[in-house]
Design an enzyme around this catalytic site. Structure first.
Site, PDB file in Angstrom:
ATOM      1  N   LYS A 118      15.119 -12.987 -12.129  1.00 37.26           N
ATOM      2  CA  LYS A 118      14.799 -11.826 -12.962  1.00 37.26           C
ATOM      3  C   LYS A 118      13.893 -12.244 -14.107  1.00 37.26           C
ATOM      4  O   LYS A 118      12.891 -11.605 -14.381  1.00 37.26           O
ATOM      5  CB  LYS A 118      16.075 -11.175 -13.542  1.00 37.26           C
ATOM      6  CG  LYS A 118      16.921 -10.372 -12.598  1.00 37.26           C
ATOM      7  CD  LYS A 118      16.309  -9.081 -12.124  1.00 37.26           C
ATOM      8  CE  LYS A 118      15.495  -9.281 -10.880  1.00 37.26           C
ATOM      9  NZ  LYS A 118      16.101  -9.154  -9.594  1.00 37.26           N
TER      10      LYS A 118
ATOM     11  N   LYS B 253       6.775  -3.925  -4.542  1.00 35.77           N
ATOM     12  CA  LYS B 253       8.170  -3.524  -4.397  1.00 35.77           C
ATOM     13  C   LYS B 253       8.650  -3.715  -2.981  1.00 35.77           C
ATOM     14  O   LYS B 253       9.774  -4.117  -2.726  1.00 35.77           O
ATOM     15  CB  LYS B 253       8.305  -2.053  -4.804  1.00 35.77           C
ATOM     16  CG  LYS B 253       9.734  -1.507  -4.701  1.00 35.77           C
ATOM     17  CD  LYS B 253      10.626  -2.144  -5.734  1.00 35.77           C
ATOM     18  CE  LYS B 253      12.067  -1.721  -5.631  1.00 35.77           C
ATOM     19  NZ  LYS B 253      12.945  -2.666  -6.354  1.00 35.77           N
TER      20      LYS B 253
ATOM     21  N   ASN C  84      -1.567   1.493   5.848  1.00 42.55           N
ATOM     22  CA  ASN C  84      -0.657   0.487   5.274  1.00 42.55           C
ATOM     23  C   ASN C  84      -0.196  -0.379   6.428  1.00 42.55           C
ATOM     24  O   ASN C  84       0.261   0.136   7.444  1.00 42.55           O
ATOM     25  CB  ASN C  84       0.534   1.196   4.614  1.00 42.55           C
ATOM     26  CG  ASN C  84       1.628   0.230   4.181  1.00 42.55           C
ATOM     27  OD1 ASN C  84       1.381  -0.965   4.026  1.00 42.55           O
ATOM     28  ND2 ASN C  84       2.825   0.743   3.996  1.00 42.55           N
ATOM     29  N   GLY C  85      -0.313  -1.712   6.281  1.00 38.24           N
ATOM     30  CA  GLY C  85       0.112  -2.614   7.353  1.00 38.24           C
ATOM     31  C   GLY C  85      -0.981  -3.618   7.650  1.00 38.24           C
ATOM     32  O   GLY C  85      -1.904  -3.801   6.842  1.00 38.24           O
TER      33      GLY C  85
ATOM     34  N   TRP D 226      -2.871  -2.720  -1.690  1.00 35.58           N
ATOM     35  CA  TRP D 226      -2.399  -4.043  -2.108  1.00 35.58           C
ATOM     36  C   TRP D 226      -3.040  -5.014  -1.133  1.00 35.58           C
ATOM     37  O   TRP D 226      -2.690  -5.060   0.043  1.00 35.58           O
ATOM     38  CB  TRP D 226      -0.878  -4.078  -2.017  1.00 35.58           C
ATOM     39  CG  TRP D 226      -0.240  -5.238  -2.686  1.00 35.58           C
ATOM     40  CD1 TRP D 226      -0.056  -5.428  -4.022  1.00 35.58           C
ATOM     41  CD2 TRP D 226       0.350  -6.381  -2.051  1.00 35.58           C
ATOM     42  NE1 TRP D 226       0.597  -6.613  -4.254  1.00 35.58           N
ATOM     43  CE2 TRP D 226       0.860  -7.216  -3.066  1.00 35.58           C
ATOM     44  CE3 TRP D 226       0.488  -6.786  -0.728  1.00 35.58           C
ATOM     45  CZ2 TRP D 226       1.492  -8.428  -2.799  1.00 35.58           C
ATOM     46  CZ3 TRP D 226       1.126  -7.990  -0.464  1.00 35.58           C
ATOM     47  CH2 TRP D 226       1.614  -8.794  -1.497  1.00 35.58           C
TER      48      TRP D 226
ATOM     49  N   GLU E 186      10.249 -13.358 -12.862  1.00 33.00           N
ATOM     50  CA  GLU E 186       9.342 -12.385 -12.245  1.00 33.00           C
ATOM     51  C   GLU E 186       8.841 -11.327 -13.223  1.00 33.00           C
ATOM     52  O   GLU E 186       7.762 -10.787 -13.025  1.00 33.00           O
ATOM     53  CB  GLU E 186       9.972 -11.734 -11.021  1.00 33.00           C
ATOM     54  CG  GLU E 186      11.127 -10.813 -11.309  1.00 33.00           C
ATOM     55  CD  GLU E 186      11.733 -10.207 -10.040  1.00 33.00           C
ATOM     56  OE1 GLU E 186      11.035 -10.070  -9.040  1.00 33.00           O
ATOM     57  OE2 GLU E 186      12.933  -9.873 -10.082  1.00 33.00           O
TER      58      GLU E 186
ATOM     59  N   GLU F 232      19.882 -15.529  -9.367  1.00 35.06           N
ATOM     60  CA  GLU F 232      19.377 -14.174  -9.602  1.00 35.06           C
ATOM     61  C   GLU F 232      18.915 -13.997 -11.056  1.00 35.06           C
ATOM     62  O   GLU F 232      17.888 -13.371 -11.322  1.00 35.06           O
ATOM     63  CB  GLU F 232      20.461 -13.147  -9.223  1.00 35.06           C
ATOM     64  CG  GLU F 232      20.143 -11.697  -9.480  1.00 35.06           C
ATOM     65  CD  GLU F 232      18.889 -11.174  -8.785  1.00 35.06           C
ATOM     66  OE1 GLU F 232      18.292 -11.892  -7.966  1.00 35.06           O
ATOM     67  OE2 GLU F 232      18.484 -10.051  -9.115  1.00 35.06           O
TER      68      GLU F 232
ATOM     69  N   ARG G 262       5.223   0.475  -5.743  1.00 33.36           N
ATOM     70  CA  ARG G 262       5.017  -0.372  -4.591  1.00 33.36           C
ATOM     71  C   ARG G 262       4.057  -1.515  -4.892  1.00 33.36           C
ATOM     72  O   ARG G 262       3.992  -2.479  -4.137  1.00 33.36           O
ATOM     73  CB  ARG G 262       4.481   0.449  -3.417  1.00 33.36           C
ATOM     74  CG  ARG G 262       5.447   1.509  -2.950  1.00 33.36           C
ATOM     75  CD  ARG G 262       4.783   2.469  -2.005  1.00 33.36           C
ATOM     76  NE  ARG G 262       4.482   1.873  -0.725  1.00 33.36           N
ATOM     77  CZ  ARG G 262       5.340   1.793   0.285  1.00 33.36           C
ATOM     78  NH1 ARG G 262       6.548   2.259   0.144  1.00 33.36           N
ATOM     79  NH2 ARG G 262       5.001   1.255   1.427  1.00 33.36           N
TER      80      ARG G 262
ATOM     81  N   HIS H  77      21.717 -34.290 -10.651  1.00 33.36           N
ATOM     82  CA  HIS H  77      20.890 -34.789  -9.548  1.00 33.36           C
ATOM     83  C   HIS H  77      19.420 -34.458  -9.756  1.00 33.36           C
ATOM     84  O   HIS H  77      18.651 -34.468  -8.795  1.00 33.36           O
ATOM     85  CB  HIS H  77      21.403 -34.212  -8.219  1.00 33.36           C
ATOM     86  CG  HIS H  77      22.832 -34.565  -7.955  1.00 33.36           C
ATOM     87  ND1 HIS H  77      23.210 -35.811  -7.511  1.00 33.36           N
ATOM     88  CD2 HIS H  77      23.971 -33.865  -8.134  1.00 33.36           C
ATOM     89  CE1 HIS H  77      24.537 -35.843  -7.400  1.00 33.36           C
ATOM     90  NE2 HIS H  77      25.019 -34.673  -7.782  1.00 33.36           N
TER      91      HIS H  77
ATOM     92  N   CYS I 208       0.814  -1.218   0.000  1.00 37.69           N
ATOM     93  CA  CYS I 208       0.000   0.000   0.000  1.00 37.69           C
ATOM     94  C   CYS I 208       0.849   1.271   0.000  1.00 37.69           C
ATOM     95  O   CYS I 208       1.936   1.290   0.570  1.00 37.69           O
ATOM     96  CB  CYS I 208      -0.882   0.030   1.235  1.00 37.69           C
ATOM     97  SG  CYS I 208      -1.892  -1.427   1.413  1.00 37.69           S
TER      98      CYS I 208
HETATM   99  C1  F6R Z   1      13.252  -9.336  -6.893  1.00 34.00           C
HETATM  100  C2  F6R Z   1      13.049  -8.470  -5.751  1.00 34.00           C
HETATM  101  C3  F6R Z   1      12.690  -9.088  -4.454  1.00 34.00           C
HETATM  102  C4  F6R Z   1      13.351  -8.327  -3.297  1.00 34.00           C
HETATM  103  C5  F6R Z   1      12.832  -8.858  -1.960  1.00 34.00           C
HETATM  104  C6  F6R Z   1      13.508  -8.197  -0.779  1.00 34.00           C
HETATM  105  O1  F6R Z   1      13.661  -8.615  -8.015  1.00 34.00           O
HETATM  106  O2  F6R Z   1      13.136  -7.282  -5.855  1.00 34.00           O
HETATM  107  O3  F6R Z   1      13.012 -10.442  -4.413  1.00 34.00           O
HETATM  108  O4  F6R Z   1      14.735  -8.491  -3.395  1.00 34.00           O
HETATM  109  O5  F6R Z   1      11.452  -8.646  -1.875  1.00 34.00           O
HETATM  110  O6  F6R Z   1      13.254  -6.834  -0.767  1.00 34.00           O
HETATM  111  P1  F6R Z   1      14.150  -5.835   0.073  1.00 34.00           P
HETATM  112  O7  F6R Z   1      15.520  -5.853  -0.516  1.00 34.00           O
HETATM  113  O8  F6R Z   1      13.471  -4.521  -0.061  1.00 34.00           O
HETATM  114  O9  F6R Z   1      14.160  -6.358   1.487  1.00 34.00           O
END
Ligand code: F6R
Length: 611
Positions: free
Chosen positions: A488, A606, A100-101, A74, A491, A484, A27, A507, A2
């Site tokens: 990427k 985010k 938010n929360g 959200w 997602e 990673e 966000r 394996h 949110c």
């Molecule tokens: C993937 C991504 C997420 C964040 C994760 C942790 O691209 O952005 O996997 O890395 O949600 O977020 P932070 O770093 O804000 O704790």
């Protein structure tokens, strides 16, 4: 997650709030709403879906006044819908709340309020706050909010307005981010700085348990029991242009391109040319603590956890301290052992990730020293840690983490050199050499950014672009690169992708290899190169589509690969910082070619402020 924006002043609240909510779009959200107090009434417009839908409705139904709050939701309690979207109101629709929360005791509160005759309109936890504030309201909104919050358990950042107090905006936080922006004869509240950067740089970071009464010419802060609180006004030095796309089609692409400078910023002031010393004063760890440290625990989520894995490999190799790496969501529930002389390093771009915060609290109560790697200054992770290495990556708007990852890896490299030197396991000459390698990284990243043709070509090639799934393999320092790279791609393009340690291929995952499976193999020069080539040959023998990431000048890998992305020669332990870039670009262009919403992938937020 949110987003909250609120405004009091002479500008149009709707304009300020909508501009701010657009800035918080990164966000993630599913619905939105705005409420404004004006001409003796409190009015509101809400909509399901994107902000442009709310913009459209606001054109049909304009809101006028000098005080307003807005929200992007959200969903956590109750499906995304107009009725569940914020603001929420008391029965008479005279008090409006954005939140938010998560209110953890909302079911008990709701039942108690219902027993008193209150009827709820939505399924949200937030609505309980509106009814509670009304219950305690006796002509003073500030007092009513403080009293209501004494009944509330859980995490919140809230903005509250009341029809009968057109000159008062009340905000409070506990666990979820909230700032107050101070302007000339106007004031703002927001979940994050970019929402108000256009109007002011003077900011108060509201802390847990604090409630703020804001008017256009002043503010007062107290805790929920009415004890006065003093907060320092901070000046934010983020560049306003940083929150815009600067000509790139997406924030993610812009942020990928910022990485050469971002790494320079992460290093800035911490290492000097020709120096053999790293300077990390904000970590707040004494030389004695570093020398006496017997164990390091790294906790994080998602991409930050992958950076943590890079950190583990570096610290164990060069500083010779055992490192435990854990997902914060696992750490917090597994009753972890925290021996004396443990240092915890949480890693978080947003600094607001709920699981990471909880892992910190557990480690602190068990005696660990906590020094975090964080991007957002003043965030909860930063404040709850004993010390911090700020990443200095600037705001990351694209939901997929890119520049935050490479700067987190860089921060780990700095910490490793410092730790190794202090513990006497790295000499000055080696430290100088390592620092020189770090300082070369920005130009290597720039080389990749200047030579993207092969990446773009492959991302448009149907065998990659239209793939059903993909495998990413790496070894040693580049095992996290495989994880990673896969994250990427999955997602943002929604292609199913898995990252594996290449040695694990036999394996299980080798069963997946067919002539339709792209396998991205990180095979840069280094200790594990020959082993990677063997894995590549095994994949080719089963007709898999090998896309190698290799070091410039390595022509020998071409016959074994369908395609090759080259990266400059690099000190292997730091190569993940460089290798990340072509993998990010590849994921970006594949997703863009598939028409995906790159900056706001479906279902993702985010900043994950709830577990
Ligand atoms: C993937 C991504 C997420 C964040 C994760 C942790 O691209 O952005 O996997 O890395 O949600 O977020 P932070 O770093 O804000 O704790």
């Amino acid at each position: 997650m949110c987003g909250i924006v609120g405004y009091i002043g002479d500008k149009s609240p709707v304009e300020v709030i909508m501009a701010g909510l657009h800035r918080l779009e990164y966000r993630g959200y599913d619905s939105a709403g705005v409420a404004v107090v004006g001409a003796g009434k409190l009015d509101c417009v809400k909509s399901l879906g994107k902000l442009k839908e709310l913009d459209r409705k606001l054109e049909e139904h304009p809101l006028h006044g000098n005080l307003g709050i807005g929200h992007t939701r959200w969903a956590t309690h109750g499906a995304p819908s107009e009725v569940n979207s914020h603001p929420h109101f008391d029965k008479a629709k005279e008090i409006a709340v954005v939140h938010n929360g998560i209110i953890e005791n909302y079911q008990e509160l709701r039942a108690a309020l219902q027993a008193e005759g209150v009827q709820f309109r939505s399924q949200t936890d937030t609505e309980t706050i509106a009814h509670l504030v009304r219950k305690y309201y006796q002509g003073d909104l500030f007092a009513a909010v403080k009293r209501a919050l004494q009944d509330v358990e859980g995490a919140y950042a809230i903005g509250v307005i009341c029809k009968d107090e057109p000159e008062v905006l009340v905000a409070a936080r506990h666990g979820s981010p909230l700032i107050v922006g101070l302007g000339e004869n106007e004031a703002f509240i927001a979940s994050d700085v970019p929402a108000i950067m256009k109007y002011t740089r003077k900011v108060l970071y509201i802390d847990n348990g604090q409630v703020c009464r804001i008017t256009r010419d002043g503010y007062k802060i107290e805790d929920i029991h009415g004890n006065p609180v003093q907060l320092e006004v901070k000046t934010v030095d983020w560049d306003d242009a940083a929150a815009e796309k600067e000509g790139y089609p997406h924030f993610m692409l812009k942020e990928i391109h910022q990485q050469a400078n971002v790494i320079r910023n992460t290093l800035r002031g911490r290492v000097h040319e020709g120096s053999d010393e790293v300077n990390l004063p904000d970590m707040n760890i004494s030389v004695e603590e570093l020398k006496g440290c017997e164990k390091i625990v790294i906790v994080a989520c998602g991409t930050a956890w992958h950076a943590g894995m890079v950190g583990k490999y570096l610290i164990e190799k060069f500083a010779k301290v055992p490192v435990e790496l854990d997902l914060a969501s696992e750490y917090r529930y597994r009753d972890p052992i925290v021996p004396p002389h443990t240092i915890m390093i949480p890693v978080s771009q947003s600094g607001e990730t709920a699981d990471t915060l909880e892992a910190i609290r557990i480690a602190k109560t068990r005696g660990a020293k906590v020094a975090s790697i964080v991007n957002v200054v003043g965030s909860s992770v930063a404040r709850e840690s004993h010390g911090v290495i700020y990443q200095h990556a600037g705001p990351e708007i694209g939901v997929a983490s890119t520049k935050a990852y490479t700067s987190q890896c860089t921060a780990f490299a700095l910490f490793t050199i410092w730790l190794a030197e202090v513990r006497g396991v790295m000499g000055k000459a080696q430290a100088r050499e390592m620092i020189a390698h770090l300082r070369e990284i920005p130009e290597k990243i720039q080389w990749i950014l200047d030579n993207q043709e092969d990446i773009k070509r492959c991302a448009a090639d149907p065998k990659y672009r239209d793939a059903q799934s993909a495998l990413y393999l790496g070894r040693g320092y580049n095992f996290p690169s495989a994880l990673e790279g896969a994250l990427k791609l999955k997602e943002i393009s929604y292609i199913h992708a898995e990252g594996y340690a290449a040695g694990e291929m036999k394996h299980g995952p080798i069963a997946l290899v067919t002539n339709e499976l792209p396998v991205v193999c990180v095979a840069v020069n280094g200790d594990t190169y020959d082993k990677m080539v063997s894995n590549i040959q095994e994949i080719r023998a089963r007709s898999g589509i090998v896309l190698s990431v290799a070091t410039v000048g390595n022509e020998a890998i071409r016959p074994h690969s369908e395609d090759v992305f080259y990266v400059p020669e690099c000190f292997e332990p730091f190569s993940p910082i460089v290798v990340a870039v072509p993998l990010q670009l590849f994921a970006y262009y594949v997703a863009a070619n598939r028409g995906c919403d790159v900056d706001q992938p479906r279902n993702l937020a985010k900043s994950v402020t709830v577990e």
